[in-house]
Scaffold this active site. Structure first.
Site, PDB file in Angstrom:
ATOM      1  N   LYS A   1       0.862  -1.192  -0.015  1.00  0.00           N
ATOM      2  CA  LYS A   1       0.212   0.075  -0.013  1.00  0.00           C
ATOM      3  C   LYS A   1       0.860   1.235   0.034  1.00  0.00           C
ATOM      4  CE  LYS A   1      -3.937  -2.244   0.663  1.00  0.00           C
ATOM      5  NZ  LYS A   1      -3.737  -3.578   0.677  1.00  0.00           N
TER       6      LYS A   1
HETATM    7  C1  LIG Z   1      -4.133  -4.813   0.386  1.00  0.00           C
HETATM    8  C2  LIG Z   1      -3.356  -6.116   0.337  1.00  0.00           C
HETATM    9  C3  LIG Z   1      -3.791  -7.096  -0.557  1.00  0.00           C
HETATM   10  C4  LIG Z   1      -4.710  -7.097  -1.492  1.00  0.00           C
HETATM   11  O1  LIG Z   1      -4.458  -5.991  -2.730  1.00  0.00           O
HETATM   12  P1  LIG Z   1      -5.966  -5.651  -3.479  1.00  0.00           P
HETATM   13  O2  LIG Z   1      -5.253  -4.372  -4.309  1.00  0.00           O
HETATM   14  O3  LIG Z   1      -6.791  -4.997  -2.369  1.00  0.00           O
HETATM   15  O4  LIG Z   1      -6.462  -6.759  -4.219  1.00  0.00           O
HETATM   16  C5  LIG Z   1      -2.823  -8.390  -0.748  1.00  0.00           C
HETATM   17  N1  LIG Z   1      -1.615  -8.290   0.054  1.00  0.00           N
HETATM   18  C6  LIG Z   1      -1.459  -7.350   1.053  1.00  0.00           C
HETATM   19  C7  LIG Z   1      -0.256  -7.501   1.885  1.00  0.00           C
HETATM   20  C8  LIG Z   1      -2.329  -6.327   1.176  1.00  0.00           C
HETATM   21  O5  LIG Z   1      -1.957  -5.143   2.005  1.00  0.00           O
END
Ligand SMILES: *Cc1c(COP(=O)(O)O)cnc(C)c1O
Length: 495
Positions: A112
């Site tokens: 993120k």
């Molecule tokens: C948010 C997240 C995901 C999923 O990603 P999306 O874009 O919501 O599909 C997978 N792994 C981790 C560690 C995340 O923080």
């Protein structure tokens, strides 16, 4: 040429990129999508010579056409700096037969950070461009990682406040500690007695509340979103797929034009949608492999063409993927419906009233580039041990879901194309599940003892994000019911 953004749910006037970022969600509840997907206007050979920031500019300038070169470059320079623990920003690491694109080198050690380190800068620039006088209130639902990354990005940013809702019993101990210790007068963190879907639906309802928007406006506030429903999240995520391909070319791992596969551990469908956008921009990507955990609503969707969230919500060791309503899928549905807002709106209304919808055979035929599968809890744990034993590389639980699904795909398809796996979190963030998978003897240790052990076995230094929470004081302790979310927001804003 100016690229505009329109809603997936009605044929309202398209808006500029900066307006789409400021609003987050379209007024009709739809998501903003670009009216067309741009093509890269530099060659892969040129990209192969660029660093992350240069690549980011080449990609983002095509999407955010109402930002000037100077504005965009300033945003990029402020985002991808020493907050990351490597100048590569997103290193590519080979283990077994896959290339792991490590997207967790930012401030909060999950992918993120890739988008949320730049979103605040894009948002502030967009506010200036559009002469916004209101304070911007970022309202965010998190399954664990977005919350901290958004808090870290927006804390102390002038002209903004941020409110984060997380499922009180649905995140890892490290994730929770990271959020509730967040400093900054403009930050507010709330645990809800519900799951991520409850948090996300609650936030969407607050966004759609016209009366509240009016009261907010009178008090000098307006909402925006830091969730991947905001196009300002998605665009920066396209960058690292372009970068990964260019890096593989630069290292001589592939020939120019050679197709690769991409595997993405998926929850809200934002990260994999960014890979799909990269493919459409001209990056030679063959399959987009969508990996789910036990909440395998997407796997079932790719198999049957029916999206059905009517099932038990399962808490897993990959909590950031514990999601039954994958918001960003709407952008893909809109596209395969022939960019037909009315048709998409019908599917979404069926989803909200019946919890499901079924696409047509014609639409399903357009999903041929996607492959969906899932990994059970046991498979996830097994693959962590397997990759550690064979390659001495420690995967986090989310990345392990992707690794397992890749193994399943390869075994059944025989497809030997080079494959990039999006590595979405540091194993340090999910140390207990990771260490238990490697050896049951770790089960009796405390969270921080486990982290010490992880340092020993992985040879990877303890990230700053972990050091920070070892002694940090808890400063947020609000917990509320799902139906109290709006009141909590009003109270925090004093309206
Ligand atoms: C948010 C997240 C995901 C999923 O990603 P999306 O874009 O919501 O599909 C997978 N792994 C981790 C560690 C995340 O923080």
């Amino acid at each position: 040429m100016e690229l505009l953004y329109k809603s997936t749910r009605s044929n309202s006037e398209p808006v500029t990129a900066s307006k789409a970022i400021l609003k987050g969600l379209a007024e009709d509840g739809g998501l903003f999508v670009p009216t067309s997907l741009p093509k890269l206007d530099v060659t892969m050979e040129e990209l192969a010579k660029m660093d992350y920031k240069q690549t980011a500019y080449e990609v983002m300038k095509l999407f955010l056409t109402d930002f000037t070169e100077e504005e965009l470059k300033t945003c990029i320079n402020n985002a991808y700096d020493s907050k990351f623990d490597t100048t590569e920003i997103a290193p590519l690491v080979k283990a077994e037969d896959a290339y792991y694109l490590e997207l967790f080198h930012g401030a909060t050690i999950a992918f993120k950070d890739m988008a949320l380190s730049i979103l605040p800068h894009l948002m502030i620039t967009a506010a200036k461009k559009n002469d916004v006088k209101n304070e911007i209130v970022i309202l965010t639902a998190t399954s664990g990682d977005t919350g901290k990354a958004a808090l870290a990005g927006f804390a102390e940013v002038k002209g903004t406040r941020i409110i984060v809702f997380y499922p009180k019993n649905g995140v890892s101990p490290v994730q929770e500690k990271q959020m509730v210790t967040q400093k900054g007068d403009n930050t507010f963190v709330v645990g809800i007695k519900g799951n991520f879907d409850d948090a996300q639906s609650g936030v969407k309802a607050i966004f759609g509340d016209k009366e509240l928007a009016e009261v907010m406006n009178q008090s000098g506030f307006q909402f925006s979103s830091a969730n991947s429903i905001n196009i300002g999240r998605l665009v920066p995520q396209v960058v690292y797929y372009v970068y990964a391909y260019a890096k593989m070319l630069a290292k001589g791992e592939i020939e120019n034009g050679e197709e690769i596969n991409v595997v993405v551990p998926t929850g809200n469908f934002g990260n994999i949608l960014a890979a799909f956008y990269a493919k459409n921009m001209g990056v030679p990507i063959s399959k987009l492999i969508c990996a789910s955990n036990d909440n395998k609503v997407l796997y079932d969707f790719f198999e049957t063409g029916c999206y059905d969230k009517n099932r038990d919500f399962i808490l897993t060791t990959s909590p950031s993927m514990d999601i039954l309503i994958s918001s960003n899928l709407e952008r893909l549905i809109y596209r395969i419906a022939g960019n037909d807002a009315e048709k998409n709106a019908e599917f979404m209304s069926s989803l909200s009233s019946n919890g499901k919808y079924e696409i047509t055979a014609e639409m399903k035929a357009q999903l041929a580039d996607f492959y969906g599968n899932y990994a059970t809890e046991q498979e996830t744990a097994e693959v962590i041990k397997e990759v550690y034993d064979t390659a001495n590389y420690v995967l986090d639980t989310h990345t392990a879901v992707a690794a397992k699904v890749y193994k399943k795909y390869k075994a059944t398809s025989g497809d030997a194309k080079k494959t990039v796996i999006a590595s979405t979190a540091s194993p340090y963030k999910f140390a207990r599940s990771v260490m238990n998978a490697i050896d049951e003897k770790y089960d009796s240790m405390s969270d921080f003892e486990l982290i010490d052990e992880l340092t020993k076995i992985s040879g990877v230094q303890e990230p700053n994000a972990i050091k920070e929470i070892r002694s940090a004081a808890v400063v947020h302790d609000t917990v509320c019911e799902v139906n109290e979310m709006k009141d909590v927001v009003k109270k925090f804003l004093g309206i």
